[in-house]
Design a protein around this motif. Sequence first.
Motif, PDB file in Angstrom:
ATOM      1  N   ILE A  50       0.828  -1.205   0.000  1.00 35.13           N
ATOM      2  CA  ILE A  50       0.000   0.000   0.000  1.00 35.13           C
ATOM      3  C   ILE A  50       0.866   1.261   0.000  1.00 35.13           C
ATOM      4  CG2 ILE A  50      -1.564   1.350   1.458  1.00 35.13           C
ATOM      5  CD1 ILE A  50      -3.026  -1.265   2.099  1.00 35.13           C
ATOM      6  N   LYS A  51       1.936   1.257   0.791  1.00 36.67           N
ATOM      7  CA  LYS A  51       2.824   2.429   0.832  1.00 36.67           C
ATOM      8  C   LYS A  51       3.537   2.643  -0.504  1.00 36.67           C
ATOM      9  CE  LYS A  51       3.710   2.730   5.807  1.00 36.67           C
ATOM     10  NZ  LYS A  51       4.727   2.625   6.883  1.00 36.67           N
ATOM     11  N   GLY A  55       3.273   5.956  -2.973  1.00 37.83           N
ATOM     12  CA  GLY A  55       4.489   6.712  -3.215  1.00 37.83           C
ATOM     13  C   GLY A  55       5.171   7.152  -1.942  1.00 37.83           C
ATOM     14  N   LEU A  56       4.784   6.564  -0.804  1.00 41.23           N
ATOM     15  CA  LEU A  56       5.401   6.933   0.473  1.00 41.23           C
ATOM     16  C   LEU A  56       6.785   6.314   0.626  1.00 41.23           C
ATOM     17  CD1 LEU A  56       2.358   6.621   2.895  1.00 41.23           C
ATOM     18  CD2 LEU A  56       3.394   8.720   2.021  1.00 41.23           C
ATOM     19  N   PRO A  71       3.876   6.793  -9.164  1.00 40.10           N
ATOM     20  CA  PRO A  71       3.532   7.619  -8.000  1.00 40.10           C
ATOM     21  C   PRO A  71       4.219   8.985  -8.041  1.00 40.10           C
ATOM     22  CG  PRO A  71       3.881   5.365  -7.312  1.00 40.10           C
ATOM     23  CD  PRO A  71       4.260   5.420  -8.759  1.00 40.10           C
ATOM     24  N   GLY A  72       3.410  10.021  -7.872  1.00 37.92           N
ATOM     25  CA  GLY A  72       3.902  11.394  -7.961  1.00 37.92           C
ATOM     26  C   GLY A  72       2.743  12.362  -7.872  1.00 37.92           C
ATOM     27  N   ILE A  73       2.896  13.524  -8.479  1.00 36.57           N
ATOM     28  CA  ILE A  73       1.890  14.580  -8.363  1.00 36.57           C
ATOM     29  C   ILE A  73       0.523  14.106  -8.848  1.00 36.57           C
ATOM     30  CG2 ILE A  73       1.197  16.853  -9.199  1.00 36.57           C
ATOM     31  CD1 ILE A  73       4.181  17.599  -9.260  1.00 36.57           C
ATOM     32  N   TYR A  81      -5.792   7.776   0.755  1.00 36.05           N
ATOM     33  CA  TYR A  81      -5.094   6.766   1.561  1.00 36.05           C
ATOM     34  C   TYR A  81      -5.479   6.865   3.029  1.00 36.05           C
ATOM     35  CZ  TYR A  81      -0.970   4.929   4.131  1.00 36.05           C
ATOM     36  OH  TYR A  81      -0.135   4.273   5.011  1.00 36.05           O
ATOM     37  N   LEU A  82      -5.818   5.722   3.609  1.00 36.73           N
ATOM     38  CA  LEU A  82      -6.079   5.623   5.040  1.00 36.73           C
ATOM     39  C   LEU A  82      -5.009   4.724   5.654  1.00 36.73           C
ATOM     40  CD1 LEU A  82      -7.997   6.151   7.487  1.00 36.73           C
ATOM     41  CD2 LEU A  82      -9.080   3.977   6.915  1.00 36.73           C
TER      42      LEU A  82
END
Length: 235
Positions: A50-51, A55-56, A71-73, A81-82
């Motif tokens: 999930i991360k 993009g975390l 993953p980005g802007i 995201y929860l």
Amino acid sequence: MEQKNELVVCQGLTKVYGGTRALDNLNLNLERGRFIGLLGPNGSGKTTAIKLLCGLIQPTGGMVTIDGAQPGIHTHSVVSYLPDRAYLSDWMKVCDLIAFFADFYTDFDRVKANDMLSALDISPLARLKTLSKGTKEKVQLILTMSRKAQLFLLDEPIGGVDPAARDYILNTILSNYSEDASVILSTHLIADIERVLDEVVFLKNGVMTLHESVDAIREEHGKSVDMLFREVFAC
């Protein structure tokens, strides 16, 4: 521009921490308009996956695209995201959080958020520090589901919620995403969510061991997702 039906594409997606492969060569395509259960025991790689989608964290190998972009802007504007733990400031009032999310996300629906607060009997004037753990989790879920996102990533959203509220929360999730959006939900409470799932992904030690529709599991295996999960993971 017409949207492609593939919303999430993972190609050889891998994440290594030290010598441990938290996620190992994940190849996965997910379509729009689906409710997907991301299932596996603790340490199976669910939160890591999930991360990576959010993009975390950055992959060690492979790649992922959401709505055609890495993953980005762009993906930050279409993913809601929860996380699996509290992240909101205790000193804030619920109404302050709604105002903050409305300012930060152009797709945030204040009316929807306030309707869900009312249905769960949560005062907008309450400060987070005065709320129980379960109520705080409900507030976080309301904020997440009040966006008009294309992909909702929900990491253990009902783990700390009382059983009486689970049906309402699941129905809230079901009724608050559009037909061109998808939900990926990770949980240990498979029996509680099975009725809402379209398909499931099983992860074990970072490896995907199954990606199947719920209907196919029932037809081919003659059992529920919960029963199959207990067999595969010997729960």
